[in-house]
Design a protein around this motif. Structure first.
Motif, mmCIF file in Angstrom:
data_model
loop_
_atom_site.group_PDB
_atom_site.id
_atom_site.type_symbol
_atom_site.label_atom_id
_atom_site.label_comp_id
_atom_site.label_asym_id
_atom_site.label_seq_id
_atom_site.Cartn_x
_atom_site.Cartn_y
_atom_site.Cartn_z
ATOM 1 N N VAL A 157 -3.631 4.023 0.210
ATOM 2 C CA VAL A 157 -3.416 2.566 0.473
ATOM 3 C C VAL A 157 -2.294 2.112 -0.724
ATOM 4 O O VAL A 157 -1.496 1.149 -0.485
ATOM 5 C CB VAL A 157 -4.755 1.919 0.108
ATOM 6 C CG1 VAL A 157 -4.584 0.342 -0.323
ATOM 7 C CG2 VAL A 157 -5.536 1.770 1.305
ATOM 8 N N HIS A 158 -2.553 2.780 -1.980
ATOM 9 C CA HIS A 158 -1.573 2.467 -2.899
ATOM 10 C C HIS A 158 -0.119 2.900 -2.573
ATOM 11 O O HIS A 158 0.760 2.425 -2.915
ATOM 12 C CB HIS A 158 -2.037 3.106 -4.411
ATOM 13 C CG HIS A 158 -1.570 2.485 -5.513
ATOM 14 N ND1 HIS A 158 -0.291 2.698 -6.117
ATOM 15 C CD2 HIS A 158 -1.888 1.288 -6.398
ATOM 16 C CE1 HIS A 158 0.285 2.058 -7.083
ATOM 17 N NE2 HIS A 158 -0.703 1.224 -7.295
ATOM 18 N N LEU A 159 -0.105 4.130 -2.086
ATOM 19 C CA LEU A 159 1.162 4.874 -1.701
ATOM 20 C C LEU A 159 1.897 4.054 -0.782
ATOM 21 O O LEU A 159 3.057 3.853 -0.872
ATOM 22 C CB LEU A 159 0.957 6.284 -1.358
ATOM 23 C CG LEU A 159 2.060 7.201 -1.145
ATOM 24 C CD1 LEU A 159 2.884 7.454 -2.401
ATOM 25 C CD2 LEU A 159 1.947 8.428 -0.602
ATOM 26 N N ALA A 160 1.112 3.468 0.001
ATOM 27 C CA ALA A 160 1.784 2.295 0.929
ATOM 28 C C ALA A 160 2.337 1.356 0.437
ATOM 29 O O ALA A 160 3.247 0.733 0.592
ATOM 30 C CB ALA A 160 0.863 2.287 2.123
ATOM 31 N N ALA A 161 1.479 0.720 -0.671
ATOM 32 C CA ALA A 161 1.861 -0.538 -1.390
ATOM 33 C C ALA A 161 3.175 -0.182 -2.075
ATOM 34 O O ALA A 161 4.086 -1.092 -2.256
ATOM 35 C CB ALA A 161 0.858 -0.745 -2.301
ATOM 36 N N VAL A 162 3.420 0.985 -2.611
ATOM 37 C CA VAL A 162 4.556 1.326 -3.101
ATOM 38 C C VAL A 162 5.894 1.348 -2.378
ATOM 39 O O VAL A 162 6.762 0.541 -2.451
ATOM 40 C CB VAL A 162 4.482 2.824 -3.732
ATOM 41 C CG1 VAL A 162 6.007 3.052 -4.362
ATOM 42 C CG2 VAL A 162 3.480 2.953 -4.856
ATOM 43 N N ILE A 163 5.429 1.527 -0.970
ATOM 44 C CA ILE A 163 6.663 1.536 0.061
ATOM 45 C C ILE A 163 7.073 0.140 0.130
ATOM 46 O O ILE A 163 8.098 -0.496 0.065
ATOM 47 C CB ILE A 163 6.112 2.052 1.278
ATOM 48 C CG1 ILE A 163 6.031 3.751 1.070
ATOM 49 C CG2 ILE A 163 7.040 1.695 2.334
ATOM 50 C CD1 ILE A 163 5.557 4.461 2.362
ATOM 51 N N SER A 164 6.132 -0.794 0.475
ATOM 52 C CA SER A 164 6.173 -2.021 0.563
ATOM 53 C C SER A 164 6.751 -2.957 -0.453
ATOM 54 O O SER A 164 7.658 -3.987 -0.430
ATOM 55 C CB SER A 164 4.920 -2.909 1.021
ATOM 56 O OG SER A 164 4.008 -2.879 -0.168
ATOM 57 N N SER A 165 6.341 -2.436 -1.766
ATOM 58 C CA SER A 165 6.981 -3.067 -2.890
ATOM 59 C C SER A 165 8.462 -2.779 -3.097
ATOM 60 O O SER A 165 9.480 -3.634 -3.554
ATOM 61 C CB SER A 165 6.318 -2.479 -4.215
ATOM 62 O OG SER A 165 4.920 -2.741 -4.387
ATOM 63 N N TRP A 166 8.950 -1.298 -2.840
ATOM 64 C CA TRP A 166 10.326 -1.132 -2.592
ATOM 65 C C TRP A 166 11.196 -1.969 -1.567
ATOM 66 O O TRP A 166 12.389 -2.519 -1.812
ATOM 67 C CB TRP A 166 10.460 0.290 -2.366
ATOM 68 C CG TRP A 166 11.717 0.797 -2.119
ATOM 69 C CD1 TRP A 166 12.563 1.213 -3.549
ATOM 70 C CD2 TRP A 166 12.715 0.924 -1.254
ATOM 71 N NE1 TRP A 166 13.929 1.685 -2.712
ATOM 72 C CE2 TRP A 166 13.931 1.599 -1.611
ATOM 73 C CE3 TRP A 166 12.639 0.506 0.286
ATOM 74 C CZ2 TRP A 166 14.968 1.576 -0.660
ATOM 75 C CZ3 TRP A 166 13.767 0.874 1.115
ATOM 76 C CH2 TRP A 166 14.763 1.311 0.741
#
Length: 562
Positions: A157-166
């Motif tokens: 979940v956090h790794l996916a959030a890193v993608i969306s933040s980028w």
């Protein structure tokens, strides 16, 4: 028919590139239109789905390298045949690697997880830390592959959030767009991890965004379906757990037993959460007293896990095999009780040792074991009116997980999608409702929100509590050159009395001061060093602070009801 000339093709390619660059520039400047946002959501969903898939495959690869066995569901049986010292060495070395990694790439040695994603949605316009997030994902991958007793949903979940933040940063997304993209990434990651598209979408809305706004629903569903497709292309349309056929209620008279199971599950969920927090406090105390370097803390936790695994290899990894055994009734009563206790201990050691991983999968295992033990007792006491103890295991799995996550709706659905059993909804819903109601009053609503409260991030009470921290004083104060500025002499008098605000503070600091002090305004200063006097920047008027808070509340209400 002749082929088009090369010059014509080159012109068309140049025109397409030009159109693409103009569209990107427009999106960055004005924000995406609804249709454009849906395509962005689809792209984010596909990317998050592949990240979840690669994370899962990566665990299998490293686990095979460490333990010589690639099937996470049969790791328990394989671990029984490994030398005792190998069961100790692997998690210890894994913890050491995690500690060094986090020491280098984070400022506090802490693994980022779902709680940080919730904080990013509420306070940081849908953004999370990228450097620390990538390091945390790598650390959790090592932990889950070398015997750490947690789950894979948190890091994914956090790794996916890193993608969306980028992506949000690239298109200069505002708060609403950034939060919606974050929800899309989370939904796709959960869906791809568990082959659960409905639960993935609702998890993003219920747990991360904490609202069910219509404008967010369509893109989140699109992303969730994309993540599920990625999972099914690799693993097929199969459920995570397979149940025996006989899982129907014998009579409706059995429902009171599921009410009681819900209360028991709520207590067990609180014990699981409190165990993690108590062990973390103990670890902090021992680390401070002994002067243990923070990069050795995960190694010490790995050593403890290895010692437990010598006699009880059930604690290794996510625990799918033990959960399956519970859901199929292949454990004895004393085994279910002992394994549940040991899993709670192992989860507390892993998470308090800052090794990484998520809480959802362990809560499923503890819940299934709790439900099985309860079902065995219930069916033995009332054999004439009782169904299968497997049904109790299923209901207990949902009840404990829902109480831990504080998410009764998405957890109920994810249990159905994990098992493929939609005929037992009544029992699961009854148990989930009671467990969530009980546990939410004994912690700050959920495991994640309690984690944030322990860091002085107050999100559990809702927007009216945390919005104050999002409004900076510098943005709403009246500078000294303002037409209706405060009197400079009065400001300096207040500063001399110690009544002033630091310009970097927020309304969370200011409002209690206004409540205590009988002043219409309070000076705002820029603080220098010890020998540097404060510089007067302006003053914060109470009426301006109240107007800013009302605007923030109105914007939040508009977002949640649009």
């Amino acid at each position: 028919m002749s082929n088009p000339p090369q010059g014509f093709l080159a012109q068309q390619r140049a025109a397409l590139r030009s159109s693409w660059h103009r569209m990107v520039a427009t999106v960055r400047r004005q924000g995406p239109s609804q249709i454009q946002f849906w395509f962005i959501a689809l792209a984010v969903g596909i990317a998050a789905g592949f990240v979840a898939l690669l994370f899962r495959k990566g665990i299998i690869w490293l686990q095979t390298l460490m333990y010589g066995h690639e099937d996470v569901r049969a790791l328990l049986a394989h671990a029984d045949g490994l030398p005792w010292y190998w069961l100790v060495i692997v998690p210890t070395l894994g913890g050491l690697a995690v500690g060094i990694l986090l020491h280098i790439f984070t400022n506090d040695g802490r693994v980022r997880s779902v709680a940080d994603v919730i904080e990013g949605a509420a306070l940081h316009e849908g953004r999370v830390e990228k450097r620390a997030g990538l390091a945390s994902a790598l650390a959790s991958w090592i932990t889950l592959s070398t015997g750490g007793s947690t789950g894979r949903e948190g890091p994914v979940v956090h790794l996916a959030a890193v993608i969306s933040s980028w992506v949000s940063n690239r298109i200069h997304a505002d708060g609403i767009t950034g939060r919606d993209l974050l929800g899309c990434a989370v939904a796709a990651a959960v869906s791809a991890s568990f082959n659960a598209p409905i639960a993935g979408a609702l998890f993003a809305l219920e747990v991360v965004l904490r609202h069910f706004a219509v404008h967010a629903f369509a893109p989140i569903v699109i992303a969730s379906v994309a993540g599920t497709v990625i999972n099914r292309l690799e693993f097929g349309d199969v459920t995570e757990f397979s149940l025996p056929d006989a899982t129907a209620l014998a009579f409706y008279i059995e429902l009171p037993a599921f009410l009681l199971l819900g209360l028991v599950s709520g207590v067990i969920a609180v014990i699981l959460m409190k165990s993690v927090f108590w062990t973390e406090d103990l670890g902090n105390y021992l680390q401070a007293r002994t002067g243990l370097p923070r990069y050795l803390r995960p190694a010490c936790a790995g050593l403890l896990l290895g010692g437990l695994a010598i006699w009880f290899p059930h604690i290794i990894g996510v625990g799918y095999e033990t959960t399956t055994n519970a859901l199929t009734g292949q454990l004895l009563l004393h085994e279910a009780i002992v394994f549940a206790i040991l899993k709670v201990i192992a989860v507390a050691i892993t998470m308090a040792g800052r090794m990484g991983g998520g809480i959802f999968s362990p809560s499923l295992m503890v819940g299934a074991l709790t439900g099985l033990a309860f079902g065995m007792i219930a069916t033995s006491v009332f054999p004439d009116v009782s169904g299968s103890e497997v049904l109790y295991a299923l209901a207990g799995m949902g009840a404990v997980a829902a109480a831990v996550l504080g998410a009764p709706i998405s957890t109920t659905l994810i249990v159905f999608e994990l098992t493929g059993d939609w005929q037992t909804g009544l029992a699961v819903m009854v148990a989930v409702s009671l467990s969530t109601a009980l546990a939410s009053r004994m912690v700050d609503r959920s495991f994640f929100l309690t984690q944030l409260e322990r860091r002085d991030v107050h999100l559990a009470a809702g927007p009216q509590a945390y919005l104050l921290s999002t409004v900076r004083i510098l943005k709403i104060m009246r500078p000294m050159g303002h037409p209706r500025a405060a009197e400079e002499a009065t400001c300096w008098d207040l500063i001399g009395e110690g009544v002033y605000f630091d310009g970097n503070a927020s309304l969370e600091t200011a409002m209690p001061v206004f409540d205590r002090a009988n002043h219409d305004y309070i000076p705002v200063v820029s603080l220098g060093g010890e020998d540097t006097p404060p510089q007067l920047l302006g003053a914060l008027f109470q009426v301006d602070a109240l107007k800013a808070l009302n605007r923030a509340l109105a914007e939040t209400a508009a977002e949640e009801h649009s």
